[in-house]
Design a protein around this motif. Structure first.
Motif, mmCIF file in Angstrom:
data_model
loop_
_atom_site.group_PDB
_atom_site.id
_atom_site.type_symbol
_atom_site.label_atom_id
_atom_site.label_comp_id
_atom_site.label_asym_id
_atom_site.label_seq_id
_atom_site.Cartn_x
_atom_site.Cartn_y
_atom_site.Cartn_z
ATOM 1 N N ASN A 92 3.226 8.340 4.076
ATOM 2 C CA ASN A 92 2.998 8.977 5.375
ATOM 3 C C ASN A 92 4.098 8.677 6.383
ATOM 4 O OD1 ASN A 92 1.199 10.618 7.012
ATOM 5 N ND2 ASN A 92 0.965 8.770 8.256
ATOM 6 N N LEU A 93 4.928 7.686 6.110
ATOM 7 C CA LEU A 93 5.947 7.268 7.081
ATOM 8 C C LEU A 93 7.286 7.978 6.891
ATOM 9 C CD1 LEU A 93 5.125 3.446 7.138
ATOM 10 C CD2 LEU A 93 4.873 5.034 9.049
ATOM 11 N N CYS A 125 0.194 4.533 -0.252
ATOM 12 C CA CYS A 125 -0.225 5.762 0.452
ATOM 13 C C CYS A 125 0.339 5.824 1.862
ATOM 14 C CB CYS A 125 -1.745 5.852 0.521
ATOM 15 S SG CYS A 125 -2.600 5.529 -1.027
ATOM 16 N N VAL A 126 0.266 4.694 2.563
ATOM 17 C CA VAL A 126 0.717 4.702 3.960
ATOM 18 C C VAL A 126 2.238 4.808 4.044
ATOM 19 C CG1 VAL A 126 -1.306 3.558 4.907
ATOM 20 C CG2 VAL A 126 0.567 2.162 4.012
ATOM 21 N N HIS A 130 0.859 -1.187 0.000
ATOM 22 C CA HIS A 130 0.000 0.000 0.000
ATOM 23 C C HIS A 130 0.892 1.233 0.000
ATOM 24 C CE1 HIS A 130 -3.490 2.286 2.198
ATOM 25 N NE2 HIS A 130 -3.328 2.675 0.957
#
Lengths: 371, 371
Positions: A345-346, A341-342, A339
């Motif tokens: 974010n990291l 997208c996540v 995934h």
């Protein structure tokens, strides 16, 4: 799906520096050649279907790529959080849909401030959300555009019937400071025509009630390529298409060559013949499984799997007795995450590349915007 | 486990402001009263067992709390990444163990720079790791302390036999710029005496080979409270104990009242009688399940579960027909996450509180340090 690109707009060009010579690990590398092709494929499909593209920036969280989406033909962007929309407005983007119920006085006051410098649309699925917006926006000269969020099968947020949609639309239309703009849904992936039929019924019900429905908005990357022309949908909000990922490969929406985002990782330990440990764990790849087996795809090593992650370790299962596949401490691997997208974010920063060549490092300005 | 505190050191005091009056959601709230008690409980246990505490800062990623750990009696701290150690050294912390194979010239040069201003120890589990360290550290006046990482049952990194441990220890001891300091393991949770026996055997084998073993280091929060005095262990690296979380409640290591970290969230939609949506999704709670059912514990609502997460939505399952439990849009809930460490990595800032009262907001300075 990858093919020769012919983009009208320009993302930055490559340098003569090979990114492999300067990258440290774990690091996110994004191939702009692939990004450009993904943008073009998506825009062509939206044009073919007559949809205004409003891509969701949650996948990349980068103003640079939001601009690339607009220059490719998108009519606006979609954000999930006010903090994301603030970053994009700071960068100069004007047309922003926040596809989330905005609740609480702090957030709605920020929304009001943002509405002075951006053409905002929000959504609502209950009278409580509408009442909260109305308290701050009432009597404002420029009413806030509000879409009614509809649960067409995802079973997340959204009104659950056309009757509820009409009732809430009427309430919005009758509220000072708000403007009923239309209907919005995030449909269940692979739901076929269920969501489209739901939205068509709700739109007809709104029209019968004398309401104008300017926008009928839906989203989801995999289903965009399955759709035929449908006159009710006016707006599409694809997200993951810009990077693609292992979940979209599994869904048949793309191939490995269409995946723009990779996590580059180093082999840190080869303790025995079945086990290889790398420095990308759940802090780099996230724990999202999305129903898949394992935590990512090791490019060029189809027999290697990633059965487990610790925070800072990826646990690779392999057969180190096979000489051709034997990995050593210090080897660099490329993982396509489940995934994308996540993963965005990291990481505070990502490395932009074209093929083997370095372009630049970019701060992921809209990451971590939880509010 | 919570009891009256009697700490010698001081974390900041509460203000007269109720945090509920100023917090927006989703937000991480950390109760310093609970933190102080957890620090004291852990330090008492380390003192009882004769272990030097070297707590792992991955759980909190905050220099403020690393100092609190030292003032409570810890002899040093543990980090997983050089970037985390750099943040802690910047804050003035001197004794740092990096419990990770450091690989690659960029990282080892940063390690050398860091060694000028911190008393560093690292680990290694292969000749390749030792050779990489030696290339940069050879002939340095102050040798780098290296622990041999041992796989005592976790099956992650580590040499897999006492013979391998001795061979690598000899190699380190014979290498210019490096100093063999001892043995280190991150044991499998609940493994009983397996790890202790493994380390005792390896230590004896090192002694027989004429090597001095200054440090025998192990870790893991739940097992700390199960241990009896064991003369071989000299150092303990607990991490999660400072906050605790739902996984540690499930392991019987603590109660709800011992959990210092919560995610505060707002109900954003109540679409039907079984479903409540909140604004804390996997971007706030992470997707870590740790073998548990559901994604967190809703404090004060024991019948509510969290069966699923989207990125920005928590999907709560409840019975809205029960009038006493009925939730409404705008209600604020407190969730104890499955895994506190990964939550700390998702938020740029956290809110420190004492009970109902606000203390301050803190930047999570060591979050996102992937390298």
């Amino acid at each position: 799906m990858l093919k020769v690109t012919n983009m009208k707009y320009k993302l930055p060009a490559a340098t003569k520096i090979r990114w492999a010579d300067i990258v440290d690990t774990p690091e996110v590398v994004i191939d702009l050649d692939v990004v450009e092709q993904n943008l073009e494929n998506c825009q062509e499909q939206c044009d073919r279907l007559g949809f205004a593209a409003h891509p969701h920036i949650k996948t990349h969280k980068l103003p640079l790529l939001a601009f690339a989406q607009l220059e490719a033909g998108a009519k606006g962007i979609t954000c999930q959080k006010i903090g994301e929309a603030e970053v994009m407005a700071d960068a100069g983007i004007e047309d922003i849909l926040i596809s989330y119920n905005v609740i609480g006085e702090q957030k709605i006051r920020r929304l009001l401030a943002l509405s002075k410098r951006a053409n905002l649309t929000v959504c609502a699925d209950s009278r409580a959300v509408v009442a909260g917006l109305a308290r701050i926006f009432k009597n404002k000269a420029r009413p806030l555009k509000v879409l009614v969020e509809c649960d067409t099968g995802m079973h997340r947020c959204g009104v659950v019937s056309a009757e509820q949609a009409v009732a809430l639309a009427k309430k919005i239309a009758a509220t000072s400071g708000l403007h009923f703009e239309g209907l919005m849904s995030y449909p269940a992936a692979g739901g076929g025509n269920t969501a489209l039929d739901w939205l068509a019924d709700a739109k007809q019900a709104c029209l019968r009630a004398g309401l104008k429905v300017a926008v009928v908005s839906t989203g989801g990357t995999p289903d965009l390529y399955n759709l035929n022309t449908n006159s009710d949908i006016t707006q599409y909000r694809p997200g993951s298409y810009i990077y693609n990922d292992r979940s979209l490969i599994a869904a048949g929406a793309c191939g490995i060559e269409d995946c723009a985002l990779s996590v580059i990782t180093t082999v840190v330990s080869c303790p025995d013949a079945q086990r290889v440990m790398v420095d990308a764990g759940s802090k780099s790849l996230s724990s999202d499984l999305f129903g898949l087996d394992g935590h990512g795809l090791v490019v060029g090593h189809p027999k290697i799997t990633i059965p487990a992650l610790s925070e800072e370790h990826g646990h690779l299962a392999t057969n180190q007795k096979s000489k051709t596949a034997k990995l050593k401490v210090g080897n660099i691997l490329r993982i396509i995450p489940n995934h994308a997208c996540v993963v965005s974010n990291l990481f505070d920063q990502v490395t932009l590349v074209r093929g083997d060549y370095f372009v630049s490092r970019q701060a992921v300005l809209a990451r971590g915007k939880t509010q």
